[in-house]
Design a protein around this motif. Structure first.
Motif, PDB file in Angstrom:
ATOM      1  N   THR A  79      31.856 -21.378 -14.817  1.00 11.24           N
ATOM      2  CA  THR A  79      31.983 -21.849 -16.199  1.00 11.24           C
ATOM      3  C   THR A  79      33.384 -22.351 -16.514  1.00 11.24           C
ATOM      4  OG1 THR A  79      31.958 -21.049 -18.490  1.00 11.24           O
ATOM      5  CG2 THR A  79      32.412 -19.420 -16.818  1.00 11.24           C
ATOM      6  N   ASP A  80      33.475 -23.216 -17.513  1.00 13.17           N
ATOM      7  CA  ASP A  80      34.794 -23.675 -17.969  1.00 13.17           C
ATOM      8  C   ASP A  80      35.565 -22.569 -18.693  1.00 13.17           C
ATOM      9  OD1 ASP A  80      33.306 -23.582 -20.344  1.00 13.17           O
ATOM     10  OD2 ASP A  80      33.714 -25.656 -20.923  1.00 13.17           O
ATOM     11  N   GLU A  81      34.857 -21.492 -19.093  1.00 16.60           N
ATOM     12  CA  GLU A  81      35.526 -20.449 -19.882  1.00 16.60           C
ATOM     13  C   GLU A  81      36.611 -19.722 -19.091  1.00 16.60           C
ATOM     14  OE1 GLU A  81      33.226 -17.983 -22.406  1.00 16.60           O
ATOM     15  OE2 GLU A  81      31.828 -19.573 -22.915  1.00 16.60           O
ATOM     16  N   VAL A  82      36.580 -19.839 -17.760  1.00  9.93           N
ATOM     17  CA  VAL A  82      37.618 -19.181 -16.947  1.00  9.93           C
ATOM     18  C   VAL A  82      38.995 -19.758 -17.238  1.00  9.93           C
ATOM     19  CG1 VAL A  82      36.015 -18.611 -15.084  1.00  9.93           C
ATOM     20  CG2 VAL A  82      37.332 -20.740 -14.965  1.00  9.93           C
ATOM     21  N   TYR A  83      39.041 -20.988 -17.756  1.00 13.31           N
ATOM     22  CA  TYR A  83      40.331 -21.648 -18.005  1.00 13.31           C
ATOM     23  C   TYR A  83      40.943 -21.253 -19.344  1.00 13.31           C
ATOM     24  CZ  TYR A  83      38.805 -24.842 -14.246  1.00 13.31           C
ATOM     25  OH  TYR A  83      38.374 -25.381 -13.062  1.00 13.31           O
ATOM     26  N   GLY A  84      40.211 -20.491 -20.162  1.00 16.73           N
ATOM     27  CA  GLY A  84      40.767 -20.055 -21.448  1.00 16.73           C
ATOM     28  C   GLY A  84      40.518 -21.064 -22.545  1.00 16.73           C
ATOM     29  N   SER A  85      41.453 -21.121 -23.480  1.00 18.72           N
ATOM     30  CA  SER A  85      41.238 -21.901 -24.705  1.00 18.72           C
ATOM     31  C   SER A  85      42.278 -23.004 -24.826  1.00 18.72           C
ATOM     32  CB  SER A  85      41.352 -20.948 -25.899  1.00 18.72           C
ATOM     33  OG  SER A  85      41.045 -21.611 -27.084  1.00 18.72           O
ATOM     34  N   LEU A  86      41.851 -24.177 -25.294  1.00 21.67           N
ATOM     35  CA  LEU A  86      42.760 -25.316 -25.470  1.00 21.67           C
ATOM     36  C   LEU A  86      43.175 -25.463 -26.928  1.00 21.67           C
ATOM     37  CD1 LEU A  86      40.781 -27.978 -23.398  1.00 21.67           C
ATOM     38  CD2 LEU A  86      42.978 -26.961 -22.735  1.00 21.67           C
ATOM     39  N   VAL A 116      32.158 -22.647   1.163  1.00 16.55           N
ATOM     40  CA  VAL A 116      31.806 -22.467  -0.254  1.00 16.55           C
ATOM     41  C   VAL A 116      32.102 -23.716  -1.072  1.00 16.55           C
ATOM     42  CG1 VAL A 116      32.433 -20.018  -0.047  1.00 16.55           C
ATOM     43  CG2 VAL A 116      34.052 -21.611  -1.086  1.00 16.55           C
ATOM     44  N   LEU A 117      31.397 -23.801  -2.197  1.00 21.07           N
ATOM     45  CA  LEU A 117      31.621 -24.835  -3.217  1.00 21.07           C
ATOM     46  C   LEU A 117      31.519 -24.129  -4.568  1.00 21.07           C
ATOM     47  CD1 LEU A 117      28.980 -27.199  -1.642  1.00 21.07           C
ATOM     48  CD2 LEU A 117      31.419 -27.770  -1.773  1.00 21.07           C
ATOM     49  N   THR A 118      32.364 -24.509  -5.519  1.00 21.26           N
ATOM     50  CA  THR A 118      32.295 -23.893  -6.844  1.00 21.26           C
ATOM     51  C   THR A 118      32.203 -24.991  -7.896  1.00 21.26           C
ATOM     52  OG1 THR A 118      33.577 -21.975  -6.142  1.00 21.26           O
ATOM     53  CG2 THR A 118      33.508 -22.407  -8.504  1.00 21.26           C
ATOM     54  N   THR A 119      31.317 -24.778  -8.878  1.00 21.60           N
ATOM     55  CA  THR A 119      31.257 -25.697 -10.025  1.00 21.60           C
ATOM     56  C   THR A 119      31.643 -24.926 -11.281  1.00 21.60           C
ATOM     57  OG1 THR A 119      28.895 -25.217 -10.306  1.00 21.60           O
ATOM     58  CG2 THR A 119      29.468 -27.183  -9.044  1.00 21.60           C
ATOM     59  N   ASN A 120      32.464 -25.533 -12.117  1.00 20.53           N
ATOM     60  CA  ASN A 120      32.837 -24.935 -13.401  1.00 20.53           C
ATOM     61  C   ASN A 120      32.361 -25.887 -14.503  1.00 20.53           C
ATOM     62  OD1 ASN A 120      35.089 -23.876 -11.380  1.00 20.53           O
ATOM     63  ND2 ASN A 120      34.855 -22.402 -13.028  1.00 20.53           N
ATOM     64  N   CYS A 121      31.341 -25.465 -15.200  1.00 21.08           N
ATOM     65  CA  CYS A 121      30.671 -26.371 -16.144  1.00 21.08           C
ATOM     66  C   CYS A 121      30.902 -25.943 -17.595  1.00 21.08           C
ATOM     67  CB  CYS A 121      29.167 -26.377 -15.842  1.00 21.08           C
ATOM     68  SG  CYS A 121      28.257 -27.623 -16.777  1.00 21.08           S
ATOM     69  N   SER A 122      30.770 -26.918 -18.465  1.00 16.23           N
ATOM     70  CA  SER A 122      30.895 -26.679 -19.905  1.00 16.23           C
ATOM     71  C   SER A 122      29.557 -26.187 -20.474  1.00 16.23           C
ATOM     72  CB  SER A 122      31.334 -27.970 -20.583  1.00 16.23           C
ATOM     73  OG  SER A 122      30.340 -28.963 -20.366  1.00 16.23           O
ATOM     74  N   ASN A 123      29.484 -26.087 -21.802  1.00 15.44           N
ATOM     75  CA  ASN A 123      28.284 -25.555 -22.472  1.00 15.44           C
ATOM     76  C   ASN A 123      27.056 -26.417 -22.216  1.00 15.44           C
ATOM     77  OD1 ASN A 123      30.583 -24.389 -23.995  1.00 15.44           O
ATOM     78  ND2 ASN A 123      28.943 -23.499 -25.212  1.00 15.44           N
TER      79      ASN A 123
END
Ligand code: NAD
Ligand code: DAU
Length: 355
Positions: free
Chosen positions: A132-139, A180-187
């Motif tokens: 998820t994109d939430e791992v990056y915190g808040s903008l 491995v491959l990782t995807t970080n997705c938004s809502n």
């Protein structure tokens, strides 16, 4: 064949349906069937022999190992998680168990399996972790969108547990060479979305004449992506992603929460007007904010576009209309989720073959 975890959840079930609509390759679907797992999402598959459902906990030692030994998949895709931020605030423990310990168990099973594959299969094998994109915190309002290089700054027990799982996946690549491959997705939004999350909650509450709860000032920003676009991004990364790499996935579609609320209300006014003729906006209710509420998420999806040619196919206007129409066309699904009857689906539909 491929093995996926969490394939009875919102994104996992959309992924299974999309995969089998486009490919002859069978799917083994391991899901614990927590409150968020709903086999009715997969009802359209009937008894399609390409789909094998297994009820089980990926965090229980031996469960994934046995499936790998038996089915010899060419890839494992890890969708399973506790996914709701508000639940993680009320009770973080399940998030630690599933998102961290569970992912660790899957990685351990995959590592042992992969290490013993014949050379050709070993080279072709992939482990794809859905994050998820939430791992990056808040903008802040003026900050650039999250790139793959953005520092990890998780703020909720949910995002912290997902961040921990991402780090484990990364470590298994660097330490053991696991592909491995990782995807970080938004809502995400779309069909089969459990109505504890904002968009489906708005739709079902509006239709039931209940309040439409807006946390805080409603000016938090999320970057919305139609779920089928997330599925196509995962397929693209599985097929062409570079090993050990992270791919951010997003819709270039930032909206404040209050804009989302107004959009859903306007669509319902058009498609299913209230009996009393009043607008659904009359049901909007501002409520206490979520503790530690992240203000803004935004994904910079240029890497996946540049390297893999992926772009979202759906724009927000068409995606949200389809989504509202889907909920209006599927009152039985909504009713079963709300009454809890969906939890009986395993017995009624899968009697004898869900293990
Ligand atoms: P969901 O809560 O709808 O589904 C999760 C599924 O995992 C359920 O079917 C549940 O039964 C299953 N599960 C939970 N614990 C399990 C366990 N221990 N073993 C096996 N199965 C288990 O979640 P979702 O919204 O479909 O999210 C799927 C993945 O995508 C998650 O990893 C989430 O972090 C990530 N993600 C979600 C979004 C979003 O907007 N929903 C966005 C980006 C990333
Ligand atoms: O960004 C990706 C994440 O998106 C995923 O990793 C999570 O699994 C997924 O649940 C989602 O997290 P959010 O917290 O952003 O989604 P949610 O639908 O819970 O809330 C969206 C926004 O709406 C958020 O700012 C909180 C707000 N909200 C939510 C609910 C449920 C409200 O204002 N009222 C509500 O009743």
């Amino acid at each position: 064949m491929i093995l996926i975890t969490g394939g009875a959840g919102f994104i996992g079930s959309n992924f299974v349906l999309d995969w089998l609509a486009q490919s002859a390759e069978p799917v083994i679907n391991l899901d614990k069937l927590t409150y968020a797992g709903n086999l009715e999402n997969l009802a359209a598959l009937g008894d399609d022999p390409r789909h094998s459902f297994v009820q089980g906990d990926m965090g229980e030692p031996g469960v994934v190992d046995a499936l790998l030994a038996r089915h010899q998949p060419r890839a494992v895709l890890n969708f399973a998680a506790e996914s709701h931020v508000d639940r993680s605030i009320h009770g973080p423990e399940d998030f630690i168990q599933t998102n961290i310990v569970g992912t660790f168990r899957v990685l351990e099973a995959v590592r042992a399996y992969w290490a013993n594959l014949p050379a050709e299969q070993k080279t072709a094998f992939r482990f794809l972790h859905v994050s998820t994109d939430e791992v990056y915190g808040s903008l802040g309002a003026q900050d650039a969108a999250f790139t793959e290089e953005h520092r990890y700054e998780p703020n909720s027990p949910y995002s912290a547990s997902k961040a921990a799982s991402d780090h484990l996946v990364r470590a298994y690549h660097h330490t053991y060479g696991l592909p491995v491959l990782t995807t970080n997705c938004s809502n995400n939004y779309g069909p089969f979305h459990f109505p504890e999350k904002l968009i489906p909650l708005l739709i079902v509450n509006a239709l039931a004449g209940k309040p439409l709860p807006v946390y805080g000032d409603g000016l938090q920003v999320r970057d919305w992506l139609y779920v089928k676009d997330h599925c196509s991004a995962i397929r693209a990364v599985l097929q062409g992603g570079r090993l050990g790499e992270v791919y951010n996935v997003g819709g270039w579609n930032e909206k404040t929460n209050i804009e989302i609320v107004h959009t859903v209300c306007a669509l319902l006014d058009e498609l299913r007007p209230r009996a009393d003729g009043a607008p659904y906006q009359a049901q909007i209710t501002y409520v206490t904010d979520r503790p530690g509420h992240d203000r803004r998420y935004a994904i910079d999806a240029r890497k996946i576009e540049r390297e893999l040619g992926w772009k979202p196919a759906e724009d927000f206007d068409s995606g949200i209309r389809k989504t509202v129409q889907w909920y209006l066309a599927n009152p039985a699904w909504v009713e079963h989720v709300q009454s809890g009857a969906y939890r009986e689906w395993v017995q009624t539909q899968y009697a004898g073959n869900a293990s």
